[in-house]
Design a protein around this motif. Structure first.
Motif, PDB file in Angstrom:
ATOM      1  N   VAL A  51       0.842  -1.202   0.000  1.00 44.83           N
ATOM      2  CA  VAL A  51       0.000   0.000   0.000  1.00 44.83           C
ATOM      3  C   VAL A  51       0.872   1.244   0.000  1.00 44.83           C
ATOM      4  O   VAL A  51       1.949   1.268   0.599  1.00 44.83           O
ATOM      5  CB  VAL A  51      -0.956  -0.004   1.223  1.00 44.83           C
ATOM      6  CG1 VAL A  51      -0.179  -0.125   2.521  1.00 44.83           C
ATOM      7  CG2 VAL A  51      -1.852   1.210   1.248  1.00 44.83           C
ATOM      8  N   ILE A  52       0.395   2.277  -0.701  1.00 43.99           N
ATOM      9  CA  ILE A  52       1.064   3.578  -0.716  1.00 43.99           C
ATOM     10  C   ILE A  52       0.136   4.609  -0.102  1.00 43.99           C
ATOM     11  O   ILE A  52      -1.023   4.732  -0.494  1.00 43.99           O
ATOM     12  CB  ILE A  52       1.427   4.020  -2.146  1.00 43.99           C
ATOM     13  CG1 ILE A  52       2.321   2.989  -2.833  1.00 43.99           C
ATOM     14  CG2 ILE A  52       2.120   5.383  -2.120  1.00 43.99           C
ATOM     15  CD1 ILE A  52       2.603   3.325  -4.298  1.00 43.99           C
ATOM     16  N   PHE A  53       0.654   5.362   0.875  1.00 37.81           N
ATOM     17  CA  PHE A  53      -0.042   6.529   1.412  1.00 37.81           C
ATOM     18  C   PHE A  53       0.514   7.734   0.666  1.00 37.81           C
ATOM     19  O   PHE A  53       1.705   8.061   0.796  1.00 37.81           O
ATOM     20  CB  PHE A  53       0.194   6.646   2.914  1.00 37.81           C
ATOM     21  CG  PHE A  53      -0.491   5.559   3.705  1.00 37.81           C
ATOM     22  CD1 PHE A  53      -1.747   5.755   4.248  1.00 37.81           C
ATOM     23  CD2 PHE A  53       0.130   4.334   3.881  1.00 37.81           C
ATOM     24  CE1 PHE A  53      -2.376   4.747   4.972  1.00 37.81           C
ATOM     25  CE2 PHE A  53      -0.493   3.313   4.599  1.00 37.81           C
ATOM     26  CZ  PHE A  53      -1.746   3.524   5.136  1.00 37.81           C
ATOM     27  N   LEU A  54      -0.342   8.402  -0.086  1.00 39.62           N
ATOM     28  CA  LEU A  54       0.134   9.352  -1.104  1.00 39.62           C
ATOM     29  C   LEU A  54      -0.558  10.707  -0.988  1.00 39.62           C
ATOM     30  O   LEU A  54      -1.792  10.787  -0.966  1.00 39.62           O
ATOM     31  CB  LEU A  54      -0.129   8.752  -2.494  1.00 39.62           C
ATOM     32  CG  LEU A  54       0.246   9.570  -3.718  1.00 39.62           C
ATOM     33  CD1 LEU A  54       1.759   9.703  -3.833  1.00 39.62           C
ATOM     34  CD2 LEU A  54      -0.326   8.910  -4.975  1.00 39.62           C
ATOM     35  N   ASP A  55       0.250  11.764  -0.946  1.00 43.17           N
ATOM     36  CA  ASP A  55      -0.284  13.126  -0.963  1.00 43.17           C
ATOM     37  C   ASP A  55      -0.660  13.500  -2.410  1.00 43.17           C
ATOM     38  O   ASP A  55      -0.192  12.878  -3.365  1.00 43.17           O
ATOM     39  CB  ASP A  55       0.780  14.082  -0.411  1.00 43.17           C
ATOM     40  CG  ASP A  55       0.239  15.478  -0.190  1.00 43.17           C
ATOM     41  OD1 ASP A  55      -0.998  15.650  -0.113  1.00 43.17           O
ATOM     42  OD2 ASP A  55       1.053  16.425  -0.099  1.00 43.17           O
ATOM     43  N   ILE A  56      -1.495  14.530  -2.550  1.00 39.50           N
ATOM     44  CA  ILE A  56      -1.896  14.991  -3.888  1.00 39.50           C
ATOM     45  C   ILE A  56      -1.024  16.163  -4.351  1.00 39.50           C
ATOM     46  O   ILE A  56      -0.365  16.106  -5.384  1.00 39.50           O
ATOM     47  CB  ILE A  56      -3.379  15.427  -3.901  1.00 39.50           C
ATOM     48  CG1 ILE A  56      -4.285  14.213  -3.733  1.00 39.50           C
ATOM     49  CG2 ILE A  56      -3.708  16.132  -5.225  1.00 39.50           C
ATOM     50  CD1 ILE A  56      -4.327  13.299  -4.918  1.00 39.50           C
ATOM     51  N   ASN A  57      -1.023  17.245  -3.577  1.00 41.91           N
ATOM     52  CA  ASN A  57      -0.298  18.442  -3.981  1.00 41.91           C
ATOM     53  C   ASN A  57       1.184  18.316  -3.651  1.00 41.91           C
ATOM     54  O   ASN A  57       1.602  18.519  -2.507  1.00 41.91           O
ATOM     55  CB  ASN A  57      -0.881  19.675  -3.268  1.00 41.91           C
ATOM     56  CG  ASN A  57      -2.237  20.043  -3.822  1.00 41.91           C
ATOM     57  OD1 ASN A  57      -2.528  19.793  -4.982  1.00 41.91           O
ATOM     58  ND2 ASN A  57      -3.077  20.630  -2.992  1.00 41.91           N
ATOM     59  N   MET A  58       1.965  17.968  -4.663  1.00 41.25           N
ATOM     60  CA  MET A  58       3.413  17.841  -4.497  1.00 41.25           C
ATOM     61  C   MET A  58       4.110  18.470  -5.693  1.00 41.25           C
ATOM     62  O   MET A  58       3.555  18.495  -6.799  1.00 41.25           O
ATOM     63  CB  MET A  58       3.808  16.358  -4.371  1.00 41.25           C
ATOM     64  CG  MET A  58       3.280  15.674  -3.128  1.00 41.25           C
ATOM     65  SD  MET A  58       3.887  13.957  -2.967  1.00 41.25           S
ATOM     66  CE  MET A  58       3.005  13.172  -4.327  1.00 41.25           C
ATOM     67  N   PRO A  59       5.320  18.988  -5.493  1.00 39.91           N
ATOM     68  CA  PRO A  59       6.053  19.598  -6.613  1.00 39.91           C
ATOM     69  C   PRO A  59       6.526  18.553  -7.617  1.00 39.91           C
ATOM     70  O   PRO A  59       6.654  17.379  -7.294  1.00 39.91           O
ATOM     71  CB  PRO A  59       7.243  20.281  -5.920  1.00 39.91           C
ATOM     72  CG  PRO A  59       7.424  19.499  -4.658  1.00 39.91           C
ATOM     73  CD  PRO A  59       6.048  19.073  -4.234  1.00 39.91           C
TER      74      PRO A  59
END
Length: 237
Positions: A51-59
């Motif tokens: 599983v990946i815990f992933l942010d949306i707003n990233m550079p």
């Protein structure tokens, strides 16, 4: 069953929050964390995670395009300060969407979803799997208890709390009956009343509008009775 997790977020504080939560739960292991999504992609080329815990707003590369770049993605959980991306990410088969700041009880619902999905998709009913499916519940501020599905007898609603009656003990947790029932395998459990969900294979007898389990009778709610009796007849066949 060890569940390998990867965290990708450009905020170090957000990474630490999720990492600390996961480290408190048995069987969940953080294999690595990245604040740069490109480094996360490079890691996935040679490493497999559950599983990946992933942010949306990233550079450089946002979470949505990160997902689209994966050929065979693992389970995906979005962790974002913004709720407006939820519909778009669910179309990408995301398992869950967590809005920051993330509270531990909300994350636990996600972890139980992860366990349920991985158990049902890869570990049941393989003959070489030696451990029965289970769920983790928080029974006090610091302790998580593993409860095997095949040991559950009855889940009883106590307003904002539940009493889980099992073959080995009774546990009080903070949850609604609807939310907890949704985490259970539908083929094994049945809601019979606004206050009760029962394990179908633990039913000893059905008489009138009640079900007997381990010498105790539980009333079937009037609005549930037709569905309950149909399910029981189908399971008997």
């Amino acid at each position: 069953m060890r569940i390998n997790c990867l965290i990708i977020d450009d905020e170090p504080l957000a990474i630490n929050v999720i990492k600390n939560y996961l480290e408190a739960v048995e069987n969940f292991e953080v294999v690595d964390t990245f604040s740069n999504p490109i480094e996360g992609l490079n890691f996935l080329k040679n490493n497999k995670v559950d599983v990946i815990f992933l942010d949306i707003n990233m550079p450089v590369l946002d979470g949505i395009n990160f997902i689209k770049s994966l050929d065979n993605p693992p389970l995906l959980v979005i962790t974002s300060a913004y709720s407006q991306f939820a519909i778009e990410t669910y179309e990408l088969d995301v398992l869950d969407y967590l809005v920051k700041p993330i509270e531990f009880p909300r994350l636990m619902k996600t972890l139980n979803k992860i366990s349920k999905r991985l158990n049902s998709s890869t570990h049941i009913p393989q003959e070489n799997n030696t451990e029965s499916p289970f769920i983790f519940v928080k029974i006090d501020k610091k302790r998580m208890k593993k409860i095997f599905f095949n040991e559950i007898l009855v889940i009883e609603s106590l307003k904002d709390y539940l009493k889980i009656n099992t073959l080995t003990g009774k546990y009080i947790i903070h949850s609604t009956l609807s939310d907890f029932t949704d985490l259970l395998p539908e083929r094994n459990f049945l809601r019979i009343h606004r206050s009760y969900t029962i394990a179908i294979d633990k039913i000893d007898a059905v008489e009138g509008n009640s079900i007997e389990i381990e010498g105790l009778r539980y009333v079937i709610g009037r609005s549930y009775i037709d569905h309950v009796k149909q399910r029981i007849l189908n399971s008997a066949g």
